[in-house]
Scaffold this motif. Structure first.
Motif, PDB file in Angstrom:
ATOM      1  N   TYR A  77       0.809  -1.216   0.000  1.00 55.35           N
ATOM      2  CA  TYR A  77       0.000   0.000   0.000  1.00 55.35           C
ATOM      3  C   TYR A  77       0.844   1.268   0.000  1.00 55.35           C
ATOM      4  CZ  TYR A  77      -3.251   3.576   1.641  1.00 55.35           C
ATOM      5  OH  TYR A  77      -3.985   4.729   1.764  1.00 55.35           O
ATOM      6  N   GLU A  78       1.986   1.231   0.678  1.00 55.70           N
ATOM      7  CA  GLU A  78       2.825   2.426   0.785  1.00 55.70           C
ATOM      8  C   GLU A  78       3.528   2.757  -0.524  1.00 55.70           C
ATOM      9  OE1 GLU A  78       2.578   4.217   3.351  1.00 55.70           O
ATOM     10  OE2 GLU A  78       1.355   2.772   4.440  1.00 55.70           O
ATOM     11  N   ARG A  83      -0.007   1.615  -5.853  1.00 61.89           N
ATOM     12  CA  ARG A  83      -1.325   2.116  -5.470  1.00 61.89           C
ATOM     13  C   ARG A  83      -1.957   2.937  -6.595  1.00 61.89           C
ATOM     14  NH1 ARG A  83       0.160   4.663  -1.361  1.00 61.89           N
ATOM     15  NH2 ARG A  83      -0.113   6.839  -1.990  1.00 61.89           N
ATOM     16  N   GLY A  84      -1.163   3.809  -7.203  1.00 63.22           N
ATOM     17  CA  GLY A  84      -1.680   4.640  -8.287  1.00 63.22           C
ATOM     18  C   GLY A  84      -2.106   3.827  -9.489  1.00 63.22           C
ATOM     19  N   ASN A  85      -1.271   2.850  -9.881  1.00 65.40           N
ATOM     20  CA  ASN A  85      -1.623   1.989 -11.022  1.00 65.40           C
ATOM     21  C   ASN A  85      -2.892   1.193 -10.748  1.00 65.40           C
ATOM     22  OD1 ASN A  85       0.523   2.865 -12.484  1.00 65.40           O
ATOM     23  ND2 ASN A  85       1.826   1.088 -12.114  1.00 65.40           N
ATOM     24  N   LEU A 118      -7.982   2.550   1.218  1.00 68.49           N
ATOM     25  CA  LEU A 118      -7.791   2.366  -0.216  1.00 68.49           C
ATOM     26  C   LEU A 118      -9.142   2.204  -0.919  1.00 68.49           C
ATOM     27  CD1 LEU A 118      -5.953   2.047  -2.630  1.00 68.49           C
ATOM     28  CD2 LEU A 118      -5.650  -0.368  -2.058  1.00 68.49           C
ATOM     29  N   ALA A 119     -10.043   1.449  -0.305  1.00 66.28           N
ATOM     30  CA  ALA A 119     -11.383   1.306  -0.874  1.00 66.28           C
ATOM     31  C   ALA A 119     -12.096   2.650  -0.913  1.00 66.28           C
ATOM     32  CB  ALA A 119     -12.194   0.301  -0.053  1.00 66.28           C
ATOM     33  N   ASN A 120     -11.894   3.463   0.123  1.00 66.51           N
ATOM     34  CA  ASN A 120     -12.509   4.794   0.158  1.00 66.51           C
ATOM     35  C   ASN A 120     -11.981   5.671  -0.981  1.00 66.51           C
ATOM     36  OD1 ASN A 120     -14.176   6.837   1.639  1.00 66.51           O
ATOM     37  ND2 ASN A 120     -12.183   7.859   1.753  1.00 66.51           N
TER      38      ASN A 120
END
Length: 835
Positions: A77-78, A83-85, A118-120
């Motif tokens: 996650y960090e 995360r962006g992809n 992340l879901a948010n």
């Protein structure tokens, strides 16, 4: 011998003291070769590949795929790149690959268990993108994003997506109240109805009351027939009691199907539910998921209709009358859910027909197990399926969806050739599965040619001949042998003749003749087998060619590329002789000789005829202002020369239109006034192609001008020029449609001169011709209604940046400049089709 001893250190056999075996043994035990560096795929690449391929393989368990992707994303996650992809690709899949929406939603639900933030972020981004699509009227993207959020209903606070649907319904009511002819309101209600099933299939519970209340509201709009439904009915000649072919509005079907589902506890058996097996943390499943507030989604008070005109949609199926169901019946909600997901896939992936075909073949991977029978199951084996189990064939459902778009009225979303290519690629990927399905589709359409809308009949004819050309022109023609002897005005006989003409255009007559049974041989005459038709002025004694010597001289001079000055005496001689013979328009026979010579020289290929027309353009352009009859004689000469291959003649006429040598009015008058007779000309496929193509050029030009004037920041001077041009072009378009209507009305009502004079001679034949007149009339009334509705809609929109339709237009300034030129100075380049 001595040399041998020296090389072997004096030993001739026995033990080898060089100890080579020992050295090789040591090499085996201690391998000193450099090892190849092992490549380890970057994590972000791995996530991307897995997410792109989710649910594509029937060999992988979907819950394991979902769990693995979610675990990798959460563990990294960090990492901003990962995360962006993940965020970008997830939402890209939602709007580009509609079949995968439930599976992407399952990944987000799995991520929410360990990383709610992340879901948010996914929900927040979805809402932002949704707001952007609302502003520009991108209704397909709006529908797909609402579907995605509907699948996430279980992790949304309060009522989740329902308030957005309520707001959308308010906009639909406003639109319908303003005008019953409005199509956008129907589209919005359709989006609402297609979102509800995914909300109800989500892991959320206790939503039945909200869904039922919304269905009660939508019933007001969905159950009211749209005024234009009759114009887009694919079977206008079918009686109302024929339930297999009775047209149904898609929105009314959806309403009825959802009301039925509500009484069955929202079973929705076909929708996949990959979220049922969420990852378990420390052996214990989470009691309640973390919930998120849905960010504000603003539906504009004045909604944009978008780029495409919104018209009522009718449900069309080519497998409606089978004794065993191979596609869901219209009474089942699966028919709408499967069709909608497939149509979205076909429409969004129009840039890659191979990918589209692959998704169609793998259809069964994206829906609940037991929805379909095994792929490529023979139709006869379906009767052996146990009662209560599905007999739906995935390939039939896929083919049905493609035909629903290929045969959509008033017009498909993409070019027809795209749907041709998708079916061809599907057949190449899985011939054993797709070919039998296509065979049954062809037989269904052929059986219903008599009752089918004329435009759909010709779309079917074009696809059929094109498809056969990709597979060796093979078809079971023996099935239709009984129809070969029918009168030429019978729709089935006209279809056979038209299909063979199309096949000859795509190949050559001798090859097509070789694929046909004996009864069909008479339909391909020896004259059709000639690559180059004869020059009718070759003989001085041929009937109807009194000007043969002069015409041959014209031909010789054209071949020699002689100037007009050398040719003029011979043409003048023809005109003088014609006047002596009492012909009132002497320019007609000279034009015939001149144009026939051009056709003969250009008969080898399209480039030859275009080159010849280019050289003779100035003389041909001068004919129209001198005599409208001479201008129409150009068409007569072309079509007479190519009488055995009329499709080629139509192609040449199309190019002459592009050069403005011919005008749209002259083409329409030639086809529907000069040669209308009793209406026999309406039975020929190439005449429909000529008239429809000419009308399309006219309507497309009007559309180009409308879009050009709607561009943002257009200078007032240019807008004024475009408004004046639009008024003139629109008036000409209406006049052209009026000419078509007057001619066709005469045939449909039986009041054309030749019918009136021979009403008692052959009533059955004339009844058939009146039916052809009615079919033609319906098509062009629909085209006129659609164009007028589109123009009115676009003129009321605010000026905005817009691309010209089909990429054939120019920038507004350039278009305005061209509209100030004379007609003869304009030249619109056409597609370089082969003869």
């Amino acid at each position: 011998m001595g040399e041998y001893d020296r090389r072997n250190a004096g030993h001739r056999g026995g033990h080898n003291h060089n100890n080579r075996k020992r050295r090789y043994r040591e090499d085996d035990e201690f391998d000193r070769r450099p090892t190849r560096r092992q490549y380890q795929e970057p994590v972000h690449v791995k996530v991307r590949k897995q997410l792109l391929a989710i649910a594509e393989s029937p060999l992988k368990k979907i819950d394991e795929e979902v769990h693995e992707i979610a675990t990798i994303v959460v563990d990294n996650y960090e990492d901003e790149e990962i995360r962006g992809n993940f965020l970008e690709l997830s939402l890209q899949l939602v709007v580009e690959q509609a079949l995968k929406i439930p599976f992407v939603a399952a990944v987000i639900l799995a991520v929410n268990v360990k990383k709610p933030e992340l879901a948010n972020e996914v929900i927040t981004r979805s809402s932002t993108i949704l707001n952007d699509h609302f502003k520009v009227g991108a209704w397909r993207e709006v529908k797909l994003l609402l579907r995605f959020l509907g699948c996430l209903q279980a992790i949304l606070d309060d009522q989740g997506v329902f308030p957005v649907l309520e707001e959308l319904f308010s906009r639909a009511v406003d639109l319908q109240t303003a005008s019953l002819d409005d199509g956008l309101g129907l589209q919005i209600v359709k989006i609402i109805l297609l979102t509800i099933p995914y909300i109800m299939a989500s892991s959320a519970s206790g939503l039945e009351e909200l869904a039922n209340a919304l269905l009660e509201k939508t019933d007001i709009i969905a159950s009211t027939p749209h005024p234009l439904e009759a114009l887009v009915d694919p079977y206008p000649s079918i009686e109302d009691d024929d339930t297999n072919h009775q047209a149904h509005s898609i929105i009314s079907l959806l309403q009825t199907q959802l009301q039925t589902e509500a009484t069955q506890s929202w079973d929705l058996a076909c929708i996949p539910r990959p979220w049922r097996k969420l990852p378990i943390e420390n052996g214990v499943a989470p009691l309640a998921p973390t919930k998120h507030s849905l960010p504000p989604i603003i539906v504009p008070s004045t909604v944009s209709p978008g780029a495409q005109p919104q018209l009522p949609e009718m449900y069309f199926s080519v497998y409606a009358d089978q004794d065993v169901e191979t596609v869901p019946p219209t009474s089942n909600i699966a028919s709408s859910i499967l069709r909608d997901a497939l149509v979205d896939t076909i429409s969004t992936l129009d840039y890659n027909r191979n990918a589209t075909a692959k998704f169609l073949i793998d259809l069964d991977c994206y829906f609940a197990p037991e929805t379909f029978v095994k792929r490529a199951t023979p139709f006869d084996r379906l009767r052996e399926v146990d009662e209560g189990k599905s007999t739906w064939k995935p390939e039939d459902v896929a083919v049905d969806a493609v035909f629903s778009q290929l045969l959509q009225l008033p017009a498909p979303e993409h070019k027809l050739v795209y749907y041709h290519a998708v079916l061809t690629e599907s057949c190449k990927i899985a011939p054993a599965a797709i070919a039998p399905s296509l065979g049954r589709a062809i037989r269904f359409l052929y059986r219903n040619v008599d009752a089918m809308d004329l435009e759909l009949e010709y779309r079917f004819l074009d696809w059929f001949s094109h498809h056969l050309s990709n597979f060796g022109f093979t078809w079971k023609w023996t099935e239709w042998v009984d129809d070969v002897g029918l009168p030429s005005a019978k729709p089935k006989k006209a279809f056979i003749v038209g299909a063979l003409e199309k096949e000859i255009r795509l190949s050559f007559a001798q090859r097509i003749r070789g694929t046909l049974p004996e009864p069909y041989q008479a339909l391909i005459t020896e004259a059709k087998e000639k690559d180059t038709p004869d020059f009718k002025y070759n003989s001085d004694h041929a009937a109807g060619t009194p000007y043969a010597p002069q015409a041959r001289e014209v031909l010789r001079l054209l071949r020699a590329k002689a100037p007009d000055a050398e040719m003029q005496p011979h043409l003048s001689s023809i005109e003088t002789e014609a006047a002596e013979l009492g012909i009132t328009e002497p320019l007609i026979p000279s034009t015939d000789a001149y144009m026939t010579a051009i056709c003969f020289i250009g008969s080898k290929s399209l480039s030859h005829v275009l080159s010849c027309i280019e050289r003779c353009k100035e003389r041909l352009l001068a004919l129209g202002p001198r005599s409208e009859a001479a201008r129409r004689q150009i068409i007569t000469s072309v079509m007479e020369y190519w009488s055995e291959k009329p499709g080629v003649g139509v192609n040449v006429v199309d190019k002459l239109l592009n050069y403005t040598i011919l005008t749209p009015q002259s083409v329409i008058n030639w086809a529907l006034t000069d040669n209308i007779g009793k209406g026999q000309i309406l039975t020929h496929a190439h005449i429909y192609e000529m008239v429809a193509s000419t009308m399309h050029k006219v309507t497309n030009r009007v559309r180009q001008i409308v879009i050009a004037r709607n561009q943002a920041e257009l200078p007032a001077v240019q807008k004024g020029i475009l408004d004046e041009t639009l008024e003139k072009e629109r008036a000409q378009m209406k006049e052209l449609f009026s000419t078509v209507e007057d001619s066709l009305t005469g045939v449909a009502s039986g009041v054309v001169d030749e019918m009136a004079e021979s009403r008692d001679q052959d009533t059955e034949a004339e009844a058939l011709l009146r039916l052809w007149g009615e079919k033609w009339l319906r098509v062009f009334r629909r085209k006129m209604a659609v164009e007028e509705a589109w123009i009115q809609e676009m003129l009321t929109k605010q000026p905005q940046e817009a691309e010209l339709i089909d990429g054939t237009g120019e920038e507004a300034g350039e278009l305005a400049r061209r509209n100030g030129t004379t007609e003869n100075q304009q030249k619109v380049e056409g597609d370089e089709d082969v003869l």
